[in-house]
Design an enzyme around this catalytic site. Structure first.
Site, short mmCIF file in Angstrom:
data_model
loop_
_atom_site.label_atom_id
_atom_site.label_comp_id
_atom_site.label_asym_id
_atom_site.label_seq_id
_atom_site.Cartn_x
_atom_site.Cartn_y
_atom_site.Cartn_z
N CYS A 1 0.93 -1.09 0.06
CA CYS A 1 -0.17 -0.01 0.16
C CYS A 1 0.77 1.24 0.10
O CYS A 1 1.25 1.61 1.03
CB CYS A 1 -1.01 -0.04 1.26
SG CYS A 1 -2.00 1.18 1.50
N CYS B 1 -0.23 4.18 2.12
CA CYS B 1 -0.53 3.92 3.51
C CYS B 1 0.95 4.19 4.13
O CYS B 1 1.14 4.83 5.01
CB CYS B 1 -0.62 2.49 3.82
SG CYS B 1 -2.31 1.81 3.51
N ASP B 2 2.07 3.76 3.22
CA ASP B 2 3.38 4.00 3.45
C ASP B 2 4.36 4.67 2.74
O ASP B 2 5.60 5.06 3.12
CB ASP B 2 4.01 2.42 3.73
CG ASP B 2 3.20 1.64 4.51
OD1 ASP B 2 2.63 1.90 5.79
OD2 ASP B 2 3.11 0.33 4.23
#
Length: 334
Positions: free
Chosen positions: A136, A139-140
């Protein structure tokens, strides 16, 4: 403490399909109960800019899901923060058991459990998950500001992830096992013209390597798919972007599936192989996989559930111990 609830229509899963189904079902006075699942809002909650939702030139994925949930609530749907861990579709009323201990029985059911990221299954990939290996970017990606990263894949998912990562990384290396991308042409054009992106063709991820203390990725070994030669690429992060698999484990042994687990629906409908059970969104869609098509299927599922219930009746207080066929009527117990 375990409890039991009987509902006319149970919607399992959220996201565009689930929330749209809830809106239409609530307007049809079906008093739907929607159980959100582990990731309320689905994949769009880990997406940044959504540019193809009609009516919004650009909207953040999480914001869109908040709006859809609020819409379903406003129409009268009941939204439950829980996760369904098992279902029994062998007879009506259908049964679903949640993590909270609540057991639901339902006259009809709509499945909208979506899909989840695929992994390559490499031991080194597993070893560095959460320590430099991710599925992701949204997300990161922030954690790799000013660093070099790699994206593995060649479809829409991979190209979108790579383009997003250019907002943070100093360089993005896309590794693809073929000599051409499968992504949409407009996405390919953006990627290939981006100054921060390098594409390595005809290679696949062989392994991830890094440090143990502190644990973190230092690079990847990639193998040439034509010659078998292996080379190193130094990166601080690796993003696996090889697509998604339908979240059908809940029903894989009870409904007909195909194409690696996607639930089969009757052409032109959301009807599954079990009458009274409908499926919508990425759980069934291996072709389009778009928010707008998922929402459309959610609408279809609610309308079809309404019609099916009108024809087959409610199960509460009736003898429905035998599975029903298509078009079968539920008669009062004698």
């Amino acid at each position: 403490m375990s409890t039991h609830r009987h509902v006319k229509l149970l919607i399992v899963g959220s996201g565009p399909a689930g929330y749209t189904a809830a809106v239409y079902a609530a307007r049809a006075m079906l008093e739907p109960v929607l159980v959100q699942g582990i990731q309320p809002g689905g994949q769009l909650t880990i997406t940044t800019d959504v540019e193809n939702w009609p009516g919004d030139t650009s909207i953040m994925g999480p914001d869109l899901m908040v709006r859809m949930e609020a819409h379903a609530n406003a129409m009268g749907a009941e939204i439950v923060s829980d996760h369904i861990n098992s279902v029994d579709l062998s007879k009506r009323p259908f049964t679903a058991v949640a993590d909270s201990g609540t057991t639901y029985t339902a006259d009809a059911m709509i499945l909208a459990t979506g899909a989840q990221a695929k992994w390559l299954g490499l031991p080194s990939e597993e070893a560095f998950k959460g320590f430099g290996v991710s599925a992701c970017a949204t997300c990161d990606g922030f954690f790799y500001r000013g660093q070099e990263v790699a994206v593995i894949g060649g479809g829409n998912t991979a190209v979108e992830e790579a383009l997003f990562l250019t907002n943070f990384a100093s360089k993005v290396t896309l590794v693809h096992r073929r000599d051409e991308l499968r992504a949409e042409k407009i996405l390919q054009k953006r990627l290939l013209e981006h100054p921060k992106v390098e594409v390595i063709w005809n290679h696949q991820l062989d392994s991830v390597y890094g440090a143990d203390s502190p644990k973190g990725v230092e690079g990847i070994n990639i193998k040439n798919t034509e010659t078998g030669d292996v080379r190193k690429v130094q990166v601080s992060g690796v993003f696996i972007a090889i697509g998604h698999a339908p979240a059908s484990d809940l029903v894989k042994d009870q409904l007909e599936t195909h194409m690696g687990g996607y639930v089969v629906t009757k052409p032109g409908t959301t009807e599954t192989s079990v009458p009274g059970v409908f499926a919508a969104g990425d759980l069934t869609d291996h072709v389009y996989r778009q928010a707008v098509t998922s929402a459309g299927m959610g609408c279809m599922a609610a309308l079809e559930a309404e019609r099916w219930l009108a024809e087959n009746g409610e199960t509460e207080g009736k003898d429905v111990s035998e599975p029903l066929g298509y078009g079968a009527k539920v008669e009062p117990a004698q």
